[in-house]
Scaffold this motif. Sequence first.
Motif, PDB file in Angstrom:
ATOM      1  N   MET A 175      -4.504  16.688  10.780  1.00 49.96           N
ATOM      2  CA  MET A 175      -3.974  15.475  11.402  1.00 49.96           C
ATOM      3  C   MET A 175      -4.724  14.223  10.945  1.00 49.96           C
ATOM      4  SD  MET A 175      -1.353  15.486  13.400  1.00 49.96           S
ATOM      5  CE  MET A 175      -0.305  16.576  14.355  1.00 49.96           C
ATOM      6  N   ASP A 176      -6.024  14.348  10.806  1.00 53.12           N
ATOM      7  CA  ASP A 176      -6.845  13.225  10.377  1.00 53.12           C
ATOM      8  C   ASP A 176      -6.416  12.753   8.989  1.00 53.12           C
ATOM      9  OD1 ASP A 176      -8.846  11.359  10.020  1.00 53.12           O
ATOM     10  OD2 ASP A 176     -10.432  12.824   9.707  1.00 53.12           O
ATOM     11  N   ILE A 177      -6.339  13.693   8.053  1.00 49.04           N
ATOM     12  CA  ILE A 177      -6.035  13.331   6.665  1.00 49.04           C
ATOM     13  C   ILE A 177      -4.560  13.004   6.473  1.00 49.04           C
ATOM     14  CG2 ILE A 177      -6.010  14.197   4.286  1.00 49.04           C
ATOM     15  CD1 ILE A 177      -8.492  15.873   5.025  1.00 49.04           C
ATOM     16  N   SER A 178      -3.678  13.757   7.113  1.00 49.77           N
ATOM     17  CA  SER A 178      -2.249  13.634   6.833  1.00 49.77           C
ATOM     18  C   SER A 178      -1.546  12.562   7.650  1.00 49.77           C
ATOM     19  CB  SER A 178      -1.557  14.984   7.090  1.00 49.77           C
ATOM     20  OG  SER A 178      -2.173  16.016   6.357  1.00 49.77           O
ATOM     21  N   ALA A 179      -2.059  12.251   8.841  1.00 49.80           N
ATOM     22  CA  ALA A 179      -1.375  11.298   9.723  1.00 49.80           C
ATOM     23  C   ALA A 179      -2.255  10.100  10.082  1.00 49.80           C
ATOM     24  CB  ALA A 179      -0.893  12.009  10.991  1.00 49.80           C
ATOM     25  N   TYR A 180      -3.431  10.356  10.645  1.00 52.88           N
ATOM     26  CA  TYR A 180      -4.267   9.223  11.059  1.00 52.88           C
ATOM     27  C   TYR A 180      -4.616   8.309   9.892  1.00 52.88           C
ATOM     28  CZ  TYR A 180      -8.075   6.327  12.535  1.00 52.88           C
ATOM     29  OH  TYR A 180      -8.861   5.239  12.770  1.00 52.88           O
ATOM     30  N   SER A 181      -4.750   8.870   8.705  1.00 52.92           N
ATOM     31  CA  SER A 181      -5.151   8.052   7.555  1.00 52.92           C
ATOM     32  C   SER A 181      -4.180   6.909   7.296  1.00 52.92           C
ATOM     33  CB  SER A 181      -5.298   8.917   6.302  1.00 52.92           C
ATOM     34  OG  SER A 181      -4.068   9.532   5.952  1.00 52.92           O
ATOM     35  N   LEU A 182      -2.898   7.081   7.620  1.00 49.32           N
ATOM     36  CA  LEU A 182      -1.947   5.979   7.456  1.00 49.32           C
ATOM     37  C   LEU A 182      -2.354   4.803   8.333  1.00 49.32           C
ATOM     38  CD1 LEU A 182       0.752   4.804   6.376  1.00 49.32           C
ATOM     39  CD2 LEU A 182       1.800   5.736   8.452  1.00 49.32           C
ATOM     40  N   LEU A 183      -2.719   5.074   9.576  1.00 48.64           N
ATOM     41  CA  LEU A 183      -3.136   4.010  10.486  1.00 48.64           C
ATOM     42  C   LEU A 183      -4.451   3.390  10.022  1.00 48.64           C
ATOM     43  CD1 LEU A 183      -2.278   5.766  13.861  1.00 48.64           C
ATOM     44  CD2 LEU A 183      -0.860   4.203  12.514  1.00 48.64           C
ATOM     45  N   ALA A 184      -5.341   4.211   9.484  1.00 52.00           N
ATOM     46  CA  ALA A 184      -6.614   3.700   8.983  1.00 52.00           C
ATOM     47  C   ALA A 184      -6.386   2.745   7.810  1.00 52.00           C
ATOM     48  CB  ALA A 184      -7.518   4.854   8.556  1.00 52.00           C
ATOM     49  N   LEU A 185      -5.425   3.074   6.935  1.00 54.76           N
ATOM     50  CA  LEU A 185      -5.104   2.181   5.813  1.00 54.76           C
ATOM     51  C   LEU A 185      -4.441   0.904   6.318  1.00 54.76           C
ATOM     52  CD1 LEU A 185      -3.707   4.523   2.998  1.00 54.76           C
ATOM     53  CD2 LEU A 185      -6.066   4.033   3.634  1.00 54.76           C
ATOM     54  N   ALA A 186      -3.523   1.048   7.271  1.00 54.63           N
ATOM     55  CA  ALA A 186      -2.828  -0.127   7.800  1.00 54.63           C
ATOM     56  C   ALA A 186      -3.811  -1.098   8.452  1.00 54.63           C
ATOM     57  CB  ALA A 186      -1.760   0.307   8.805  1.00 54.63           C
ATOM     58  N   LYS A 187      -4.778  -0.565   9.187  1.00 52.11           N
ATOM     59  CA  LYS A 187      -5.784  -1.399   9.850  1.00 52.11           C
ATOM     60  C   LYS A 187      -6.532  -2.255   8.842  1.00 52.11           C
ATOM     61  CE  LYS A 187     -10.084  -0.931  12.520  1.00 52.11           C
ATOM     62  NZ  LYS A 187     -11.004   0.050  13.165  1.00 52.11           N
ATOM     63  N   ARG A 188      -6.866  -1.672   7.695  1.00 47.81           N
ATOM     64  CA  ARG A 188      -7.644  -2.386   6.691  1.00 47.81           C
ATOM     65  C   ARG A 188      -6.771  -3.244   5.778  1.00 47.81           C
ATOM     66  NH1 ARG A 188      -9.991   2.138   8.359  1.00 47.81           N
ATOM     67  NH2 ARG A 188     -12.280   2.219   8.485  1.00 47.81           N
ATOM     68  N   ALA A 189      -5.515  -2.874   5.625  1.00 48.46           N
ATOM     69  CA  ALA A 189      -4.612  -3.647   4.769  1.00 48.46           C
ATOM     70  C   ALA A 189      -4.142  -4.920   5.465  1.00 48.46           C
ATOM     71  CB  ALA A 189      -3.409  -2.796   4.376  1.00 48.46           C
ATOM     72  N   GLU A 190      -3.970  -4.861   6.765  1.00 55.41           N
ATOM     73  CA  GLU A 190      -3.388  -5.992   7.509  1.00 55.41           C
ATOM     74  C   GLU A 190      -4.089  -7.328   7.236  1.00 55.41           C
ATOM     75  OE1 GLU A 190      -3.577  -8.882  10.638  1.00 55.41           O
ATOM     76  OE2 GLU A 190      -5.012  -7.213  10.600  1.00 55.41           O
ATOM     77  N   PRO A 191      -5.431  -7.411   7.248  1.00 54.19           N
ATOM     78  CA  PRO A 191      -6.061  -8.710   6.988  1.00 54.19           C
ATOM     79  C   PRO A 191      -5.836  -9.217   5.562  1.00 54.19           C
ATOM     80  CG  PRO A 191      -7.601  -7.190   8.032  1.00 54.19           C
ATOM     81  CD  PRO A 191      -6.424  -6.394   7.602  1.00 54.19           C
TER      82      PRO A 191
ATOM     83  N   VAL B 203       0.858  -1.188   0.000  1.00 51.86           N
ATOM     84  CA  VAL B 203       0.000   0.000   0.000  1.00 51.86           C
ATOM     85  C   VAL B 203       0.890   1.232   0.000  1.00 51.86           C
ATOM     86  CG1 VAL B 203      -1.681   1.367   1.301  1.00 51.86           C
ATOM     87  CG2 VAL B 203      -1.916  -1.121   1.204  1.00 51.86           C
ATOM     88  N   LEU B 204       0.595   2.164  -0.888  1.00 51.83           N
ATOM     89  CA  LEU B 204       1.288   3.448  -0.927  1.00 51.83           C
ATOM     90  C   LEU B 204       0.358   4.531  -0.406  1.00 51.83           C
ATOM     91  CD1 LEU B 204       3.591   5.361  -1.696  1.00 51.83           C
ATOM     92  CD2 LEU B 204       2.645   5.410  -4.024  1.00 51.83           C
ATOM     93  N   HIS B 205       0.803   5.229   0.640  1.00 51.26           N
ATOM     94  CA  HIS B 205       0.078   6.346   1.246  1.00 51.26           C
ATOM     95  C   HIS B 205       0.825   7.625   0.893  1.00 51.26           C
ATOM     96  CE1 HIS B 205      -0.625   9.273   4.489  1.00 51.26           C
ATOM     97  NE2 HIS B 205      -1.777   8.668   4.750  1.00 51.26           N
ATOM     98  N   SER B 206       0.271   8.386  -0.037  1.00 50.08           N
ATOM     99  CA  SER B 206       0.898   9.647  -0.446  1.00 50.08           C
ATOM    100  C   SER B 206      -0.160  10.744  -0.344  1.00 50.08           C
ATOM    101  CB  SER B 206       1.445   9.529  -1.876  1.00 50.08           C
ATOM    102  OG  SER B 206       2.169  10.687  -2.243  1.00 50.08           O
ATOM    103  N   ILE B 207      -0.547  11.024   0.882  1.00 42.71           N
ATOM    104  CA  ILE B 207      -1.708  11.874   1.166  1.00 42.71           C
ATOM    105  C   ILE B 207      -1.348  12.889   2.245  1.00 42.71           C
ATOM    106  CG2 ILE B 207      -4.109  11.905   1.950  1.00 42.71           C
ATOM    107  CD1 ILE B 207      -4.128   8.852   1.306  1.00 42.71           C
ATOM    108  N   ALA B 208      -1.712  14.127   2.026  1.00 45.75           N
ATOM    109  CA  ALA B 208      -1.575  15.159   3.055  1.00 45.75           C
ATOM    110  C   ALA B 208      -2.496  16.313   2.704  1.00 45.75           C
ATOM    111  CB  ALA B 208      -0.137  15.646   3.163  1.00 45.75           C
ATOM    112  N   PHE B 209      -3.011  16.967   3.734  1.00 44.96           N
ATOM    113  CA  PHE B 209      -3.862  18.134   3.489  1.00 44.96           C
ATOM    114  C   PHE B 209      -3.939  18.987   4.737  1.00 44.96           C
ATOM    115  CE2 PHE B 209      -7.875  20.445   3.665  1.00 44.96           C
ATOM    116  CZ  PHE B 209      -7.817  21.128   2.456  1.00 44.96           C
ATOM    117  N   ALA B 210      -3.868  20.298   4.538  1.00 42.89           N
ATOM    118  CA  ALA B 210      -4.215  21.288   5.561  1.00 42.89           C
ATOM    119  C   ALA B 210      -4.828  22.461   4.817  1.00 42.89           C
ATOM    120  CB  ALA B 210      -2.988  21.738   6.350  1.00 42.89           C
ATOM    121  N   SER B 211      -5.831  23.077   5.406  1.00 46.89           N
ATOM    122  CA  SER B 211      -6.465  24.210   4.746  1.00 46.89           C
ATOM    123  C   SER B 211      -5.466  25.357   4.625  1.00 46.89           C
ATOM    124  CB  SER B 211      -7.693  24.664   5.524  1.00 46.89           C
ATOM    125  OG  SER B 211      -7.303  25.334   6.712  1.00 46.89           O
TER     126      SER B 211
END
Length: 268
Positions: free
Chosen positions: A122-138, A94-102
């Motif tokens: 923080m949600d989009i730029s940092a937490y999203s990596l953990l959200a992807l990892a959680k779903r990728a792991e299985p 999985v490649l996570h290449s995502i960041a955003f701040a207004s």
Amino acid sequence: MISLEGKTGLVFGIANDRSIAAAIAQQCHDAGATMAFTHLPDADPERPKARNRCLKVVEGWNPKLVLPCNVSDDAQLDEVFDKVRAEYGKLDFVLHSIAFASLDDLKVPTYQCSREGFKMAMDISAYSLLALAKRAEPLMTDGGSILAMTYIGGERVIPGYNMMGVCKAALECSVRYAAAELGPKNIRVNAISAGPLRTLAASAVGDFSAMSKLYETFSPLRRNITAEEVGSAGAFLLSPAAGGITGENLHVDAGFHAVAAPPEDAQE
């Protein structure tokens, strides 16, 4: 020679043909990978600008899945991973290449950013990596690799990088914790800290010409980097060739991160 033959990946973050994600995906494709892709949801389905920009990069590879996804929406993330599971059965990277701040929060000193802007960035730029990892792991039943993109502004103060530097620091720490937690499952988690490239994201955080000149003057290689160099490094970390590397923040920045003072031959 890097080989990703028989490997299946999921790529988040191709905004256009100059995206770092596009450079990495190109190298992965050249190495034999099969990939699914996501793009930002389009506000007007009749004029799918985000989808078309992504397709401009990937449609020649005949991908089976090119899906809209807002990574701050759990339902959309679940849908993407459900479709990947149904189509491929498993994931290898999985490649996570995502960041955003207004812009309102990015253009002010960090201490003046808004509470809501901080949470969203923080949600989009940092937490999203953990959200992807959680779903990728299985789906990584044979192990796998997860890669995030960062910048030296997460380690040191870079004027103009502001709020995004705080987000990248959180992202880099998340990489280390996820690497430790997923390591027993043979899932590697790494980051690339790239030098400045002329991307859509870079246009929001500073003067590219000035930053590029700084790298040309200060870095040990006396030049800035290319998108192809970041792409090669990304494909390497996502491939079995990097099987012993995890929890790493690999600097692809012509050595700029190693310099603490101007070199003797630096231009005044």
